[in-house]
Scaffold this motif. Sequence first.
Motif, short mmCIF file in Angstrom:
data_model
loop_
_atom_site.label_atom_id
_atom_site.label_comp_id
_atom_site.label_asym_id
_atom_site.label_seq_id
_atom_site.Cartn_x
_atom_site.Cartn_y
_atom_site.Cartn_z
N ARG A 150 7.27 26.86 19.71
CA ARG A 150 7.33 25.74 20.67
C ARG A 150 5.98 25.05 20.84
O ARG A 150 5.80 24.24 21.74
N SER A 151 5.03 25.40 19.98
CA SER A 151 3.68 24.85 20.14
C SER A 151 3.66 23.33 19.95
O SER A 151 4.28 22.81 19.03
N ARG A 152 2.93 22.65 20.82
CA ARG A 152 2.81 21.19 20.70
C ARG A 152 1.57 20.80 19.90
O ARG A 152 1.30 19.62 19.70
N LEU A 153 0.78 21.78 19.51
CA LEU A 153 -0.46 21.49 18.77
C LEU A 153 -0.15 21.12 17.32
O LEU A 153 0.77 21.66 16.72
N GLY A 154 -0.96 20.21 16.77
CA GLY A 154 -0.86 19.91 15.34
C GLY A 154 -1.48 21.05 14.53
O GLY A 154 -2.10 21.95 15.09
N VAL A 155 -1.33 20.97 13.20
CA VAL A 155 -1.81 22.05 12.33
C VAL A 155 -3.31 22.30 12.50
O VAL A 155 -3.76 23.43 12.69
N LEU A 159 -5.19 25.63 13.93
CA LEU A 159 -6.15 26.41 13.13
C LEU A 159 -7.50 26.52 13.85
O LEU A 159 -8.14 27.57 13.85
N PHE A 160 -7.93 25.42 14.47
CA PHE A 160 -9.19 25.43 15.21
C PHE A 160 -9.12 26.42 16.37
O PHE A 160 -10.03 27.22 16.59
N ILE A 162 -7.18 29.04 16.60
CA ILE A 162 -7.20 30.40 16.03
C ILE A 162 -8.64 30.79 15.68
O ILE A 162 -9.06 31.93 15.92
N GLY A 163 -9.42 29.83 15.16
CA GLY A 163 -10.83 30.09 14.87
C GLY A 163 -11.62 30.45 16.11
O GLY A 163 -12.42 31.40 16.11
N VAL A 164 -11.40 29.71 17.20
CA VAL A 164 -12.09 29.99 18.48
C VAL A 164 -11.74 31.39 18.98
O VAL A 164 -12.63 32.18 19.35
N LEU A 165 -10.44 31.73 18.95
CA LEU A 165 -10.00 33.05 19.41
C LEU A 165 -10.57 34.16 18.53
O LEU A 165 -10.94 35.23 19.01
N THR A 166 -10.67 33.89 17.21
CA THR A 166 -11.26 34.87 16.29
C THR A 166 -12.74 35.09 16.63
O THR A 166 -13.21 36.23 16.67
N GLY A 167 -13.45 34.00 16.89
CA GLY A 167 -14.87 34.09 17.26
C GLY A 167 -15.07 34.86 18.55
O GLY A 167 -15.95 35.71 18.67
N MET A 168 -14.19 34.60 19.55
CA MET A 168 -14.30 35.31 20.82
C MET A 168 -13.97 36.79 20.63
O MET A 168 -14.65 37.66 21.17
N GLY A 169 -12.93 37.07 19.83
CA GLY A 169 -12.60 38.46 19.52
C GLY A 169 -13.75 39.17 18.83
O GLY A 169 -14.11 40.30 19.18
N ALA A 170 -14.36 38.48 17.85
CA ALA A 170 -15.47 39.09 17.09
C ALA A 170 -16.69 39.31 17.98
O ALA A 170 -17.49 40.21 17.72
N ILE A 197 -11.24 24.72 8.82
CA ILE A 197 -11.45 24.22 10.19
C ILE A 197 -11.61 25.39 11.17
O ILE A 197 -12.13 25.21 12.28
N THR A 198 -11.18 26.60 10.75
CA THR A 198 -11.37 27.76 11.64
C THR A 198 -12.86 28.11 11.77
O THR A 198 -13.26 28.74 12.75
N LEU A 199 -13.69 27.71 10.80
CA LEU A 199 -15.11 28.09 10.82
C LEU A 199 -15.88 27.49 12.00
O LEU A 199 -16.54 28.23 12.73
N PRO A 200 -15.82 26.15 12.22
CA PRO A 200 -16.47 25.64 13.44
C PRO A 200 -15.85 26.23 14.72
O PRO A 200 -16.55 26.45 15.70
N GLY A 201 -14.54 26.49 14.68
CA GLY A 201 -13.90 27.14 15.82
C GLY A 201 -14.50 28.52 16.06
O GLY A 201 -14.82 28.88 17.20
N PHE A 202 -14.66 29.28 14.96
CA PHE A 202 -15.27 30.61 15.06
C PHE A 202 -16.66 30.52 15.67
O PHE A 202 -17.01 31.31 16.56
N ALA A 203 -17.47 29.57 15.19
CA ALA A 203 -18.84 29.41 15.71
C ALA A 203 -18.82 29.15 17.21
O ALA A 203 -19.62 29.71 17.96
N ALA A 204 -17.88 28.31 17.66
CA ALA A 204 -17.77 28.02 19.10
C ALA A 204 -17.38 29.28 19.87
O ALA A 204 -17.98 29.60 20.90
#
Length: 259
Positions: A150-155, A159-160, A162-170, A197-204
Amino acid sequence: GMVQGSSSQFSIRMALFLLCAAIIASFIASSGPIQWMDNGVFLADAAEGRYFSQSLGPLDHPLYQFFNTFVFDLFGAYILSLLNSTLLIPLAWIIYSLALSVGASRRQALLAAAATILAHGVFWVSTKAEVYIFHSLFVLAAYQVHLNPRSRLGVLSRLFAIGVLTGMGAAVHQLTFVVLLPLYLQLLYQHKLRVLITLPGFAAGFSVAFPAIAHDLQSGMNIIEIFHRYLTGTSAKVAQPGWEGSLLRFDEMWHEKNS
């Protein structure tokens, strides 16, 4: 039809009651503001008022330290000791929505959340000051963002995120890279190069660890050495046993099967 409807309503209510009882039990079982070993160290660290880790060592959890210190400054030691019990509420919600996303009924999803919380490892950790409940929120949320129909987010937004959540998890625990590996293989297969695009998300998401990285760079380590030490516990500069040899050691898992 009426009878079936009311019995399914009843079973949903029972599942919700079980879930709430599991969370309340964690509050009752909480170890309080005086704890031992790692748990006691986490509580003591929060009381020091240092928001940022000085170094990105294998036992540093920069985002957890930041969050713990923040909670201690706002609410004090007693509320901090109940933090993981409180985090079971968002954890239950993520498990519930994840279960719905993969096709469970509402009752099954509630039971999945209750079963997760009542699993010994999760319940025990929820009564202590420890990183794992906090860490679970980010890695499970990453899966939820990917699987949510049901996500309203675009691809790219997805992905961005998911990158942010990965960075916070890491920034909480290195296990992020192990538990999110299947997700990233799936994303790579589905989205090819857009995964970058997950990479800048990860950095954030990882930014709370930047002061620690800056500190380590000043002490003469390069970025590869810093991450190698964070991930494995070994460094050419610091003589200490690492954990590279512990990954996928099925003999050790078998040896530890009782625990």
